[in-house]
Write a protein that holds these residues in place. Structure first.
Motif, PDB file in Angstrom:
ATOM      1  N   ARG A  75       0.833  -1.207   0.000  1.00 15.54           N
ATOM      2  CA  ARG A  75       0.000   0.000   0.000  1.00 15.54           C
ATOM      3  C   ARG A  75       0.868   1.258   0.000  1.00 15.54           C
ATOM      4  NH1 ARG A  75      -0.684   2.820   4.723  1.00 15.54           N
ATOM      5  NH2 ARG A  75       0.263   1.936   6.577  1.00 15.54           N
ATOM      6  N   TYR A  76       0.262   2.351  -0.438  1.00 15.46           N
ATOM      7  CA  TYR A  76       0.958   3.635  -0.449  1.00 15.46           C
ATOM      8  C   TYR A  76       0.983   4.217   0.958  1.00 15.46           C
ATOM      9  CZ  TYR A  76       2.327   8.388  -1.564  1.00 15.46           C
ATOM     10  OH  TYR A  76       2.991   9.590  -1.612  1.00 15.46           O
ATOM     11  N   LYS A  77       2.138   4.739   1.330  1.00 15.54           N
ATOM     12  CA  LYS A  77       2.259   5.466   2.592  1.00 15.54           C
ATOM     13  C   LYS A  77       3.258   6.594   2.348  1.00 15.54           C
ATOM     14  CE  LYS A  77       3.584   5.030   7.422  1.00 15.54           C
ATOM     15  NZ  LYS A  77       4.187   4.164   8.424  1.00 15.54           N
ATOM     16  N   TRP A  78       2.816   7.815   2.549  1.00 17.57           N
ATOM     17  CA  TRP A  78       3.693   8.961   2.335  1.00 17.57           C
ATOM     18  C   TRP A  78       4.913   8.837   3.246  1.00 17.57           C
ATOM     19  CZ3 TRP A  78       5.634  13.206   5.004  1.00 17.57           C
ATOM     20  CH2 TRP A  78       6.197  14.196   4.193  1.00 17.57           C
ATOM     21  N   GLY A  79       6.101   8.903   2.670  1.00 12.16           N
ATOM     22  CA  GLY A  79       7.348   8.775   3.423  1.00 12.16           C
ATOM     23  C   GLY A  79       7.729   7.337   3.728  1.00 12.16           C
ATOM     24  N   GLY A  80       6.934   6.367   3.252  1.00 16.19           N
ATOM     25  CA  GLY A  80       7.176   4.957   3.572  1.00 16.19           C
ATOM     26  C   GLY A  80       8.316   4.347   2.788  1.00 16.19           C
ATOM     27  N   THR A  81       9.011   3.411   3.451  1.00 15.92           N
ATOM     28  CA  THR A  81      10.143   2.722   2.804  1.00 15.92           C
ATOM     29  C   THR A  81      10.156   1.231   3.142  1.00 15.92           C
ATOM     30  OG1 THR A  81      11.562   3.233   4.682  1.00 15.92           O
ATOM     31  CG2 THR A  81      11.641   4.766   2.817  1.00 15.92           C
ATOM     32  N   THR A  82       9.020   0.683   3.613  1.00 13.75           N
ATOM     33  CA  THR A  82       8.979  -0.725   4.004  1.00 13.75           C
ATOM     34  C   THR A  82       7.762  -1.409   3.396  1.00 13.75           C
ATOM     35  OG1 THR A  82       7.649  -0.347   5.984  1.00 13.75           O
ATOM     36  CG2 THR A  82      10.056  -0.156   6.233  1.00 13.75           C
ATOM     37  N   LYS A  83       7.656  -2.715   3.641  1.00 16.33           N
ATOM     38  CA  LYS A  83       6.508  -3.468   3.126  1.00 16.33           C
ATOM     39  C   LYS A  83       5.203  -3.089   3.812  1.00 16.33           C
ATOM     40  CE  LYS A  83       8.688  -7.367   0.982  1.00 16.33           C
ATOM     41  NZ  LYS A  83       8.598  -8.766   0.665  1.00 16.33           N
ATOM     42  N   SER A  84       5.272  -2.340   4.889  1.00 18.48           N
ATOM     43  CA  SER A  84       4.030  -1.893   5.528  1.00 18.48           C
ATOM     44  C   SER A  84       3.505  -0.617   4.860  1.00 18.48           C
ATOM     45  CB  SER A  84       4.238  -1.669   7.025  1.00 18.48           C
ATOM     46  OG  SER A  84       5.133  -0.613   7.248  1.00 18.48           O
ATOM     47  N   GLY A  85       4.283  -0.004   4.002  1.00 18.92           N
ATOM     48  CA  GLY A  85       3.860   1.177   3.264  1.00 18.92           C
ATOM     49  C   GLY A  85       5.028   1.802   2.533  1.00 18.92           C
ATOM     50  N   MET A  86       4.767   2.288   1.320  1.00 20.95           N
ATOM     51  CA  MET A  86       5.847   2.757   0.459  1.00 20.95           C
ATOM     52  C   MET A  86       5.347   3.933  -0.370  1.00 20.95           C
ATOM     53  SD  MET A  86       9.005   1.795  -0.581  1.00 20.95           S
ATOM     54  CE  MET A  86       9.181   0.116  -0.075  1.00 20.95           C
ATOM     55  N   ASP A  87       6.194   4.945  -0.552  1.00 22.02           N
ATOM     56  CA  ASP A  87       5.871   5.983  -1.527  1.00 22.02           C
ATOM     57  C   ASP A  87       6.811   5.827  -2.724  1.00 22.02           C
ATOM     58  OD1 ASP A  87       8.291   7.197  -0.805  1.00 22.02           O
ATOM     59  OD2 ASP A  87       7.376   8.959   0.099  1.00 22.02           O
ATOM     60  N   CYS A  88       6.594   6.623  -3.768  1.00 14.34           N
ATOM     61  CA  CYS A  88       7.339   6.408  -5.016  1.00 14.34           C
ATOM     62  C   CYS A  88       8.840   6.571  -4.848  1.00 14.34           C
ATOM     63  CB  CYS A  88       6.805   7.304  -6.128  1.00 14.34           C
ATOM     64  SG  CYS A  88       7.060   9.075  -5.860  1.00 14.34           S
ATOM     65  N   SER A  89       9.256   7.642  -4.193  1.00 16.74           N
ATOM     66  CA  SER A  89      10.691   7.864  -4.032  1.00 16.74           C
ATOM     67  C   SER A  89      11.291   6.882  -3.019  1.00 16.74           C
ATOM     68  CB  SER A  89      10.990   9.307  -3.629  1.00 16.74           C
ATOM     69  OG  SER A  89      10.303   9.648  -2.438  1.00 16.74           O
ATOM     70  N   GLY A  90      10.488   6.447  -2.054  1.00 11.31           N
ATOM     71  CA  GLY A  90      10.946   5.436  -1.093  1.00 11.31           C
ATOM     72  C   GLY A  90      11.243   4.117  -1.781  1.00 11.31           C
ATOM     73  N   LEU A  91      10.397   3.749  -2.747  1.00 12.80           N
ATOM     74  CA  LEU A  91      10.609   2.513  -3.510  1.00 12.80           C
ATOM     75  C   LEU A  91      11.926   2.571  -4.273  1.00 12.80           C
ATOM     76  CD1 LEU A  91       9.559  -0.190  -4.736  1.00 12.80           C
ATOM     77  CD2 LEU A  91       8.482   1.214  -6.518  1.00 12.80           C
ATOM     78  N   ILE A  92      12.170   3.672  -4.939  1.00  9.36           N
ATOM     79  CA  ILE A  92      13.403   3.822  -5.730  1.00  9.36           C
ATOM     80  C   ILE A  92      14.613   3.915  -4.803  1.00  9.36           C
ATOM     81  CG2 ILE A  92      14.590   5.229  -7.454  1.00  9.36           C
ATOM     82  CD1 ILE A  92      11.903   3.735  -8.345  1.00  9.36           C
ATOM     83  N   PHE A  93      14.496   4.724  -3.774  1.00  8.66           N
ATOM     84  CA  PHE A  93      15.578   4.905  -2.812  1.00  8.66           C
ATOM     85  C   PHE A  93      16.013   3.565  -2.220  1.00  8.66           C
ATOM     86  CE2 PHE A  93      16.927   5.473   1.618  1.00  8.66           C
ATOM     87  CZ  PHE A  93      17.986   6.325   1.469  1.00  8.66           C
ATOM     88  N   GLU A  94      15.062   2.776  -1.735  1.00  8.18           N
ATOM     89  CA  GLU A  94      15.378   1.488  -1.101  1.00  8.18           C
ATOM     90  C   GLU A  94      15.910   0.469  -2.107  1.00  8.18           C
ATOM     91  OE1 GLU A  94      15.597   0.564   2.061  1.00  8.18           O
ATOM     92  OE2 GLU A  94      15.092   2.612   2.626  1.00  8.18           O
ATOM     93  N   SER A  95      15.367   0.461  -3.311  1.00  5.87           N
ATOM     94  CA  SER A  95      15.807  -0.499  -4.328  1.00  5.87           C
ATOM     95  C   SER A  95      17.256  -0.261  -4.741  1.00  5.87           C
ATOM     96  CB  SER A  95      14.888  -0.434  -5.552  1.00  5.87           C
ATOM     97  OG  SER A  95      13.574  -0.778  -5.182  1.00  5.87           O
ATOM     98  N   PHE A  96      17.641   0.984  -4.878  1.00  3.11           N
ATOM     99  CA  PHE A  96      19.023   1.301  -5.228  1.00  3.11           C
ATOM    100  C   PHE A  96      19.947   1.146  -4.019  1.00  3.11           C
ATOM    101  CE2 PHE A  96      17.106   2.775  -9.022  1.00  3.11           C
ATOM    102  CZ  PHE A  96      18.101   2.880  -9.985  1.00  3.11           C
ATOM    103  N   ARG A  97      19.462   1.539  -2.855  1.00  4.09           N
ATOM    104  CA  ARG A  97      20.279   1.438  -1.635  1.00  4.09           C
ATOM    105  C   ARG A  97      20.629  -0.015  -1.326  1.00  4.09           C
ATOM    106  NH1 ARG A  97      19.882   1.144   4.118  1.00  4.09           N
ATOM    107  NH2 ARG A  97      17.722   0.478   3.944  1.00  4.09           N
ATOM    108  N   ALA A  98      19.745  -0.944  -1.668  1.00  3.21           N
ATOM    109  CA  ALA A  98      20.006  -2.367  -1.430  1.00  3.21           C
ATOM    110  C   ALA A  98      21.243  -2.837  -2.185  1.00  3.21           C
ATOM    111  CB  ALA A  98      18.790  -3.206  -1.841  1.00  3.21           C
TER     112      ALA A  98
END
Length: 185
Positions: A75-98
């Motif tokens: 689900r979408y969550k503003w400022g989210g970076t986990t499986k409990s909620g994610m926003d667009c930039s959080g998804l990209i940030f975490e995917s590259f950071r991994a």
């Protein structure tokens, strides 16, 4: 009879003590070997080596894409970076950071990284930036290119209405909102 049993118990005790000493010396030797191995191999380095061995099979963009895909349906969550909620930039940030690529956390700041490229030159792993009609007319959305089929670009991103999904750039809404593509790898 009592004397025989007593003698057997005493013999057993002494032989057990002797065995314990041998076991103890064996354990000490084993511990030394393990200790030496641990001293030589840092646990973090060992994890990175295992991680690297897995990731060498695929290209860096493929690994980043696969990492991002694990969040599909979140689900979408503003400022989210986990499986409990994610926003667009959080998804990209975490995917590259991994994969040890540090990007800014906000999409408009991400758009300042890498090299701007024309749509004809994009590849999987590149980023698409959008202006979705916000008041400030600035970049406020980002997606990761996961496939290119028949001159159409598929990207993964997080939307406020549907969470993490894949979309095609030729969909009217995304084509109108598209601003630029960037190569950051």
């Amino acid at each position: 009879m009592k004397q025989i049993i007593l003698i057997l118990i005493i013999i057993t005790c002494f032989s057990s003590c002797k065995s314990s000493k041998q076991d103890k010396s064996k354990r000490t030797t084993s511990s030394r070997i393990i200790t030496k191995q641990l001293d030589v191999v840092n646990t973090k380095d060992e994890f990175k080596n295992i991680h690297s061995a897995e990731t060498n099979i695929l290209t860096r963009p493929e690994n980043i894409i696969n990492y991002a895909k694990q969040f599909e349906g979140v689900r979408y969550k503003w400022g989210g970076t986990t499986k409990s909620g994610m926003d667009c930039s959080g998804l990209i940030f975490e995917s590259f950071r991994a994969y040890d690529i540090l990007l800014p956390r906000i999409s408009r700041d991400m758009a300042k990284r890498g090299k701007k490229i024309p749509l004809k030159a994009v590849n999987t792993g590149d980023l698409l930036f959008f202006k979705t009609g916000n008041r400030r007319n600035t970049i406020n959305h980002v997606g990761l290119i996961i496939a290119i089929k028949n001159n159409n670009i598929q990207f993964i991103h997080a939307t406020t209405s549907n969470g993490v999904i894949t979309s095609w750039l030729n969909e009217d809404y995304w084509l109108k909102a598209f601003f630029e593509a960037r190569h950051v790898l």
